[in-house]
Write an enzyme that holds these catalytic residues in place. Structure first.
Site, PDB file in Angstrom:
ATOM      1  N   ARG A 185     -15.062  -5.720 -23.629  1.00 13.61           N
ATOM      2  CA  ARG A 185     -15.400  -7.056 -23.140  1.00 13.61           C
ATOM      3  C   ARG A 185     -14.351  -8.048 -23.620  1.00 13.61           C
ATOM      4  O   ARG A 185     -13.915  -7.987 -24.780  1.00 13.61           O
ATOM      5  CB  ARG A 185     -16.786  -7.485 -23.637  1.00 13.61           C
ATOM      6  CG  ARG A 185     -17.952  -6.830 -22.898  1.00 13.61           C
ATOM      7  CD  ARG A 185     -17.995  -7.210 -21.413  1.00 13.61           C
ATOM      8  NE  ARG A 185     -19.076  -6.563 -20.674  1.00 13.61           N
ATOM      9  CZ  ARG A 185     -18.974  -5.435 -19.980  1.00 13.61           C
ATOM     10  NH1 ARG A 185     -17.818  -4.794 -19.926  1.00 13.61           N
ATOM     11  NH2 ARG A 185     -20.014  -4.956 -19.316  1.00 13.61           N
TER      12      ARG A 185
ATOM     13  N   GLU B 183     -13.608 -13.622 -15.527  1.00 11.77           N
ATOM     14  CA  GLU B 183     -13.081 -12.630 -14.575  1.00 11.77           C
ATOM     15  C   GLU B 183     -13.245 -13.148 -13.152  1.00 11.77           C
ATOM     16  O   GLU B 183     -14.363 -13.505 -12.766  1.00 11.77           O
ATOM     17  CB  GLU B 183     -13.807 -11.298 -14.756  1.00 11.77           C
ATOM     18  CG  GLU B 183     -13.530 -10.703 -16.132  1.00 11.77           C
ATOM     19  CD  GLU B 183     -14.070  -9.283 -16.329  1.00 11.77           C
ATOM     20  OE1 GLU B 183     -14.841  -8.807 -15.477  1.00 11.77           O
ATOM     21  OE2 GLU B 183     -13.708  -8.666 -17.332  1.00 11.77           O
TER      22      GLU B 183
ATOM     23  N   HIS C 159     -10.808  -5.002 -14.638  1.00 11.73           N
ATOM     24  CA  HIS C 159     -12.111  -4.458 -15.066  1.00 11.73           C
ATOM     25  C   HIS C 159     -12.485  -3.215 -14.243  1.00 11.73           C
ATOM     26  O   HIS C 159     -13.516  -3.181 -13.580  1.00 11.73           O
ATOM     27  CB  HIS C 159     -13.206  -5.534 -14.953  1.00 11.73           C
ATOM     28  CG  HIS C 159     -14.430  -5.196 -15.766  1.00 11.73           C
ATOM     29  ND1 HIS C 159     -15.296  -6.146 -16.248  1.00 11.73           N
ATOM     30  CD2 HIS C 159     -14.941  -4.007 -16.191  1.00 11.73           C
ATOM     31  CE1 HIS C 159     -16.281  -5.566 -16.912  1.00 11.73           C
ATOM     32  NE2 HIS C 159     -16.076  -4.257 -16.884  1.00 11.73           N
TER      33      HIS C 159
HETATM   34  C1  MLT Z   1     -19.891  -1.343 -17.997  1.00 10.52           C
HETATM   35  O1  MLT Z   1     -20.369  -2.236 -18.693  1.00 10.52           O
HETATM   36  O2  MLT Z   1     -20.580  -0.411 -17.564  1.00 10.52           O
HETATM   37  C2  MLT Z   1     -18.436  -1.368 -17.659  1.00 10.52           C
HETATM   38  O3  MLT Z   1     -17.811  -2.516 -18.157  1.00 10.52           O
HETATM   39  C3  MLT Z   1     -18.151  -1.211 -16.201  1.00 10.52           C
HETATM   40  C4  MLT Z   1     -18.860  -2.197 -15.340  1.00 10.52           C
HETATM   41  O4  MLT Z   1     -18.929  -3.372 -15.649  1.00 10.52           O
HETATM   42  O5  MLT Z   1     -19.424  -1.789 -14.345  1.00 10.52           O
END
Ligand code: MLT
Length: 316
Positions: A228, A257, A276
């Site tokens: 993060r 983002e 991401h």
């Molecule tokens: C998560 O939290 O699973 C990963 O950062 C990927 C996403 O955000 O889908």
């Protein structure tokens, strides 16, 4: 029962939803989903939709939010609990995808693969400029030895790295079985050639990589953040890069983002950046998509809560 899918969900998961007798499945997107909230019983999201108190107020019938992924920082958990809405995620479902992205970043930094590609495609032949280094024999510091950190460790062993980790919650036997030495934060900073973050955002981890942390690291350390954006103080990272303390950083996640235009971090030549996509493989999306649907079906049909991240009173 109305089921609202607000972000892309694996086709197999959508099929499973549609196979439930009497379920009306609405496939929407982050821009338009809000108009369907009024009579929705379940809401499926990934990370783009931010579920806050305003969103919940528009969804009086909502009983469950399914997060296809791990991080639930896009859902206001206290507000969901107050609204009696259960929130579930799929821990571990995209761990291999994120771990592979992390190792990919490390290799790219060790060998300047993105920069060398750009140079070669532009007609240059800069063999000397792109002298690299090996991962073999280097120390990798893993912050957070959960599902993802463990998958990173397994793969880093294949590259013959020494692995240290900081995780106050992990069972020491798991670390020992992986060949990982558990160390203090200061020891990790002092020993690591590469540092990778695999923790969630808490009071303790928010901006944990700051000026004070960078000062404790080896000169030439390389940083990977596929967790993060909030974990790193970006201004401090830019300072550490410009002073030569940090030799490279690979960033998949940002506090905002997408990051704003002109972000000073992205202007650094030794910073690699992706949008991401750590968990974005077809395989991982299939796993988390099907798993979250199975969990929500189980909850709505039989009242069984699997991987719930809050607790609600029964009966909504
Ligand atoms: C998560 O939290 O699973 C990963 O950062 C990927 C996403 O955000 O889908």
């Amino acid at each position: 029962m109305k089921i609202l899918v607000a972000e892309p969900l694996a086709a197999a998961g959508v099929e499973l939803l549609k196979a439930q007798p009497g379920w009306d499945v609405v496939i929407s997107n982050p821009k338009e989903y809000a108009q369907h909230l009024g009579d929705a019983d379940a809401l499926f999201v990934r990370s783009a939709v931010k579920v806050n108190a305003d969103v919940l107020a528009k969804a009086p019938k909502l009983r469950v939010i399914g997060r296809a992924g791990v991080g639930v920082d896009n859902v206001d958990l206290p507000a969901a609990t107050a609204a009696n809405v259960l929130v579930m995620n799929t821990p571990g479902g995209n761990a291999v995808a994120v771990a592979e992205h992390t190792l990919g970043f490390m290799l790219c930094m060790a060998r300047s693969i993105p920069q060398a590609t750009e140079s070669t495609k532009s007609g240059k032949w800069e063999k000397k400029k792109f002298m690299g280094s090996e991962l073999r024999g280097k120390t990798l510091g893993i912050l957070g030895l959960g599902y993802i950190g463990q998958e990173v460790a397994k793969r880093a062993r294949g590259f013959e790295m020494k692995i240290v980790a900081r995780d106050p919650f992990v069972n020491p036997k798991i670390a020992a079985d992986l060949g990982v030495s558990l160390v203090t934060l200061d020891e990790l900073y002092a020993q690591s050639d590469y540092i990778t973050l695999h923790v969630g955002i808490t009071k303790e981890t928010n901006k944990m990589l700051n000026d004070a942390a960078f000062a404790k690291m080896k000169t030439g350390v390389r940083i990977v953040n596929c967790a993060r954006g909030e974990l790193i103080d970006d201004a401090a990272l830019v300072r550490a890069i410009q002073s030569g303390k940090v030799a490279g950083a690979s960033i998949d996640v940002f506090e905002t983002e997408p990051p704003p235009a002109g972000d000073p971090l992205l202007a650094q030549e030794t910073v690699l950046a992706t949008p991401h996509i750590g968990g974005s493989t077809g395989e991982a999306q299939e796993i988390v998509g099907v798993r979250i649907v199975e969990q929500v079906v189980e909850y709505l049909q039989r009242g069984v809560a699997v991987n719930a991240v809050n607790a609600v009173a029964a009966g909504k």
